[in-house]
Design an enzyme around this catalytic site. Structure first.
Site, PDB file in Angstrom:
ATOM      1  CG  ASN A   1      34.076  38.990  31.004  1.00 35.99           C
ATOM      2  OD1 ASN A   1      33.647  38.001  30.455  1.00 35.99           O
ATOM      3  ND2 ASN A   1      34.645  39.764  30.340  1.00 35.99           N
ATOM      4  CB  ILE A   2      28.488  40.536  34.036  1.00 37.26           C
ATOM      5  CG1 ILE A   2      28.208  38.930  33.902  1.00 37.26           C
ATOM      6  CG2 ILE A   2      27.260  41.341  33.518  1.00 37.26           C
ATOM      7  CD1 ILE A   2      27.255  38.373  34.884  1.00 37.26           C
ATOM      8  CD  GLU A   3      33.425  44.189  29.672  1.00 38.13           C
ATOM      9  OE1 GLU A   3      33.066  45.081  28.566  1.00 38.13           O
ATOM     10  OE2 GLU A   3      34.388  43.954  29.678  1.00 38.13           O
TER      11      GLU A   3
ATOM     12  CB  CYS B   1      36.499  39.327  37.076  1.00 38.82           C
ATOM     13  SG  CYS B   1      37.601  40.702  36.928  1.00 38.82           S
TER      14      CYS B   1
ATOM     15  CD  GLU C   1      38.885  35.403  36.992  1.00 38.17           C
ATOM     16  OE1 GLU C   1      38.006  36.432  36.686  1.00 38.17           O
ATOM     17  OE2 GLU C   1      39.994  35.435  36.512  1.00 38.17           O
TER      18      GLU C   1
ATOM     19  CB  CYS D   1      42.045  41.161  37.819  1.00 38.39           C
ATOM     20  SG  CYS D   1      40.827  41.360  38.918  1.00 38.39           S
TER      21      CYS D   1
ATOM     22  CB  CYS E   1      39.575  37.867  40.832  1.00 42.00           C
ATOM     23  SG  CYS E   1      38.465  38.563  39.901  1.00 42.00           S
TER      24      CYS E   1
HETATM   25  N1  THU Z   1      38.316  39.920  33.436  1.00 41.58           N
HETATM   26  C1  THU Z   1      37.788  38.704  34.081  1.00 41.58           C
HETATM   27  O1  THU Z   1      36.753  38.432  33.715  1.00 41.58           O
HETATM   28  N2  THU Z   1      38.789  37.987  34.484  1.00 41.58           N
HETATM   29  C2  THU Z   1      40.130  38.291  34.362  1.00 41.58           C
HETATM   30  O2  THU Z   1      40.747  37.440  34.973  1.00 41.58           O
HETATM   31  C3  THU Z   1      40.770  39.419  33.625  1.00 41.58           C
HETATM   32  C4  THU Z   1      39.546  40.478  33.181  1.00 41.58           C
HETATM   33  C5  THU Z   1      37.526  40.648  32.663  1.00 41.58           C
HETATM   34  C6  THU Z   1      36.858  42.077  33.159  1.00 41.58           C
HETATM   35  C7  THU Z   1      36.521  43.054  32.035  1.00 41.58           C
HETATM   36  O3  THU Z   1      35.032  42.648  31.595  1.00 41.58           O
HETATM   37  C8  THU Z   1      37.293  42.368  30.654  1.00 41.58           C
HETATM   38  O4  THU Z   1      37.901  41.091  31.238  1.00 41.58           O
HETATM   39  C9  THU Z   1      38.549  43.163  30.469  1.00 41.58           C
HETATM   40  O5  THU Z   1      39.337  43.524  31.599  1.00 41.58           O
END
Ligand code: THU
Length: 136
Positions: free
Chosen positions: A41-43, A52, A54, A89, A92
């Protein structure tokens, strides 16, 4: 092999860039041609561009012309500590629906090599809307 993918996902969780939620996620996607695509995941400071793990893995593959997949392994946890199962989520799951056969695509949610669960996409997204729905 599932256990190898779990090991790789756990190894790569250090690449997750999640300074806002501190929730780190890592995924390993297997294409039908045997290739592996990793994702984390990259915010973003602006929040909504956050993506996310995935989808990073799926989009990396699609961007290289690979569009058929058999499995994805997902691990996640606060501060990179994986203690519980992290399930993909809804967004995804929809993107998986766009590229994967819901009856056969496997979603593996894992804590470690000895603690994981396997679901089909159809189990996690029943009656999903996909490309077939747009066919005449
Ligand atoms: N996130 C994912 O990368 N994959 C998931 O299956 C659930 C959520 C990430 C998104 C965000 O950066 C962090 O987790 C918190 O929601």
């Amino acid at each position: 092999m599932i256990k190898e993918d779990i090991r790789l996902a756990l190894e790569n969780i250090k690449f997750s860039s999640a300074p806002y939620s501190n929730f780190n996620v890592s995924a390993v996607l297997t294409a039908k041609n045997g290739k592996k695509y990793t994702g984390v995941n990259i915010e973003s400071a602006s929040f909504t561009p956050t993506i996310c793990a995935e989808r990073v893995a799926i989009f990396k593959a699609v961007s290289e012309g690979v569009k058929e997949f058999s499995r994805i392994v997902v691990v996640g946890g606060l501060d990179g500590v994986v203690e519980e199962l992290t399930s993909p989520c809804g967004v995804c799951r929809q993107v998986m629906m766009d590229y994967c056969d819901p009856k056969t695509f496997e979603i593996v949610i894992a804590v470690d090599e000895d603690n994981y669960e396997v679901y089909t996409l159809e189990e996690l997204l029943p009656k999903g809307f996909g490309p077939k729905d747009l066919e005449g």
